[in-house]
Design a protein around this motif. Structure first.
Motif, PDB file in Angstrom:
ATOM      1  N   VAL A 196       0.839  -1.141   0.252  1.00  0.00           N
ATOM      2  CA  VAL A 196       0.058   0.125   0.149  1.00  0.00           C
ATOM      3  C   VAL A 196       0.860   1.367  -0.167  1.00  0.00           C
ATOM      4  O   VAL A 196       0.589   2.763  -0.638  1.00  0.00           O
ATOM      5  CB  VAL A 196      -0.979   0.145   0.960  1.00  0.00           C
ATOM      6  N   VAL A 197       1.717   1.162   0.785  1.00  0.00           N
ATOM      7  CA  VAL A 197       2.414   2.834   0.672  1.00  0.00           C
ATOM      8  C   VAL A 197       3.394   2.404  -0.197  1.00  0.00           C
ATOM      9  O   VAL A 197       3.737   3.940  -1.604  1.00  0.00           O
ATOM     10  CB  VAL A 197       3.903   2.092   2.267  1.00  0.00           C
ATOM     11  N   PHE A 198       3.907   1.686  -1.602  1.00  0.00           N
ATOM     12  CA  PHE A 198       4.290   1.896  -2.717  1.00  0.00           C
ATOM     13  C   PHE A 198       3.896   1.688  -3.735  1.00  0.00           C
ATOM     14  O   PHE A 198       3.905   2.155  -4.876  1.00  0.00           O
ATOM     15  CB  PHE A 198       5.377   0.941  -3.108  1.00  0.00           C
ATOM     16  N   ILE A 199       2.713   1.552  -3.893  1.00  0.00           N
ATOM     17  CA  ILE A 199       1.336   1.107  -4.850  1.00  0.00           C
ATOM     18  C   ILE A 199       0.173   2.252  -4.973  1.00  0.00           C
ATOM     19  O   ILE A 199      -0.192   2.661  -5.556  1.00  0.00           O
ATOM     20  CB  ILE A 199       0.741  -0.224  -4.993  1.00  0.00           C
ATOM     21  N   GLY A 200      -0.307   2.412  -3.466  1.00  0.00           N
ATOM     22  CA  GLY A 200      -1.224   3.477  -3.281  1.00  0.00           C
ATOM     23  C   GLY A 200      -2.503   2.328  -2.696  1.00  0.00           C
ATOM     24  O   GLY A 200      -1.900   1.014  -2.966  1.00  0.00           O
ATOM     25  N   LEU A 201      -3.308   3.207  -2.870  1.00  0.00           N
ATOM     26  CA  LEU A 201      -4.863   2.013  -2.424  1.00  0.00           C
ATOM     27  C   LEU A 201      -5.083   1.602  -3.174  1.00  0.00           C
ATOM     28  O   LEU A 201      -6.024   0.667  -3.167  1.00  0.00           O
ATOM     29  CB  LEU A 201      -5.762   3.311  -2.379  1.00  0.00           C
ATOM     30  N   LYS A 237       1.025 -14.198 -13.062  1.00  0.00           N
ATOM     31  CA  LYS A 237       0.228 -13.383 -13.987  1.00  0.00           C
ATOM     32  C   LYS A 237       0.949 -11.904 -14.041  1.00  0.00           C
ATOM     33  O   LYS A 237       0.458 -10.910 -14.605  1.00  0.00           O
ATOM     34  CB  LYS A 237      -1.036 -13.623 -12.756  1.00  0.00           C
ATOM     35  N   THR A 238       1.311 -11.013 -12.754  1.00  0.00           N
ATOM     36  CA  THR A 238       2.092 -10.307 -12.545  1.00  0.00           C
ATOM     37  C   THR A 238       2.857  -9.963 -13.991  1.00  0.00           C
ATOM     38  O   THR A 238       2.636  -8.739 -14.158  1.00  0.00           O
ATOM     39  CB  THR A 238       2.176  -9.574 -11.275  1.00  0.00           C
ATOM     40  N   LYS A 268       3.309  -2.125 -10.805  1.00  0.00           N
ATOM     41  CA  LYS A 268       2.731  -4.002 -11.505  1.00  0.00           C
ATOM     42  C   LYS A 268       4.503  -4.315 -11.496  1.00  0.00           C
ATOM     43  O   LYS A 268       4.395  -5.195 -10.898  1.00  0.00           O
ATOM     44  CB  LYS A 268       2.928  -3.420 -13.073  1.00  0.00           C
ATOM     45  N   GLY A 269       5.446  -3.340 -11.496  1.00  0.00           N
ATOM     46  CA  GLY A 269       6.694  -4.420 -11.296  1.00  0.00           C
ATOM     47  C   GLY A 269       7.054  -4.366  -9.950  1.00  0.00           C
ATOM     48  O   GLY A 269       7.428  -4.999  -9.080  1.00  0.00           O
ATOM     49  N   ILE A 270       6.878  -3.273  -9.258  1.00  0.00           N
ATOM     50  CA  ILE A 270       6.319  -3.492  -7.786  1.00  0.00           C
ATOM     51  C   ILE A 270       5.919  -4.167  -6.818  1.00  0.00           C
ATOM     52  O   ILE A 270       6.605  -4.976  -5.938  1.00  0.00           O
ATOM     53  CB  ILE A 270       7.030  -2.256  -7.035  1.00  0.00           C
ATOM     54  N   ALA A 271       4.772  -4.433  -7.464  1.00  0.00           N
ATOM     55  CA  ALA A 271       3.555  -5.732  -6.926  1.00  0.00           C
ATOM     56  C   ALA A 271       4.529  -7.401  -7.228  1.00  0.00           C
ATOM     57  O   ALA A 271       4.921  -8.198  -6.281  1.00  0.00           O
ATOM     58  CB  ALA A 271       2.406  -5.863  -7.718  1.00  0.00           C
ATOM     59  N   PHE A 272       5.198  -7.295  -8.524  1.00  0.00           N
ATOM     60  CA  PHE A 272       5.916  -8.195  -9.337  1.00  0.00           C
ATOM     61  C   PHE A 272       6.692  -8.722  -8.425  1.00  0.00           C
ATOM     62  O   PHE A 272       6.679  -9.738  -7.361  1.00  0.00           O
ATOM     63  CB  PHE A 272       6.513  -8.492 -10.479  1.00  0.00           C
ATOM     64  N   LEU A 273       7.573  -7.847  -7.494  1.00  0.00           N
ATOM     65  CA  LEU A 273       8.590  -7.485  -6.861  1.00  0.00           C
ATOM     66  C   LEU A 273       8.081  -8.235  -5.335  1.00  0.00           C
ATOM     67  O   LEU A 273       8.762  -9.471  -4.584  1.00  0.00           O
ATOM     68  CB  LEU A 273       9.140  -7.078  -6.599  1.00  0.00           C
ATOM     69  N   ILE A 274       6.926  -7.646  -4.827  1.00  0.00           N
ATOM     70  CA  ILE A 274       6.464  -7.501  -3.582  1.00  0.00           C
ATOM     71  C   ILE A 274       5.832  -9.339  -3.001  1.00  0.00           C
ATOM     72  O   ILE A 274       6.109 -10.655  -2.408  1.00  0.00           O
ATOM     73  CB  ILE A 274       5.509  -7.156  -3.192  1.00  0.00           C
TER      74      ILE A 274
END
Length: 128
Positions: free
Chosen positions: A21-26, A78-79, A98-104
């Motif tokens: 949430v901090v890096f990607i937002g709501l 999928k990401t 999406k890149g940050i989501a993939f890493l996390i």
């Protein structure tokens, strides 16, 4: 040892949800919910491992970490495909998120597999 491992895992999952949430937002409220809920379940299983229900907790911890590995690996793949799709398109606005989501998500999958393996080792030592 099982209590500490599952406590670490629970706190890690909750932390990953918050970081998303901090890096990607709501837009990452699903990550917050899944990380928070999975982390809370892991912490509950860790609490159960301290009591006489340690045998049940060991199996529940194995099921949780393996199940989450499957879910996180699937979501990571999928990401990644979405990242590749965004790279080939002209819309690069979504790419950072999406890149940050993939890493996390990938990190969560790797940690889930490590926790699963460590639990197997613990269970094998406990049964011998």
């Amino acid at each position: 040892m099982l209590t500490y491992l599952l406590s670490f895992y629970g706190i890690f999952l909750i932390f990953c949800g918050i970081i998303s949430v901090v890096f990607i937002g709501l837009k990452a409220k699903t990550a917050l919910l899944s990380g928070g809920l999975s982390g809370a379940i892991s912490l509950f299983i860790a609490y159960m491992a301290m009591d006489e229900a340690a045998g049940v907790a060991a199996w529940a911890g194995l099921a949780l970490s393996f199940g989450l590995f499957i879910v996180f690996a699937w979501r990571s793949a999928k990401t990644l495909f979405k990242v590749f799709e965004l790279l080939s398109s002209s819309s690069h606005e979504e790419l950072n998120g999406k890149g940050i989501a993939f890493l996390i998500i990938s990190l969560m999958a790797v940690v889930s597999m490590v926790v699963f393996i460590l639990q197997l080792i613990h269970l094998q030592r406990y049964n011998n």
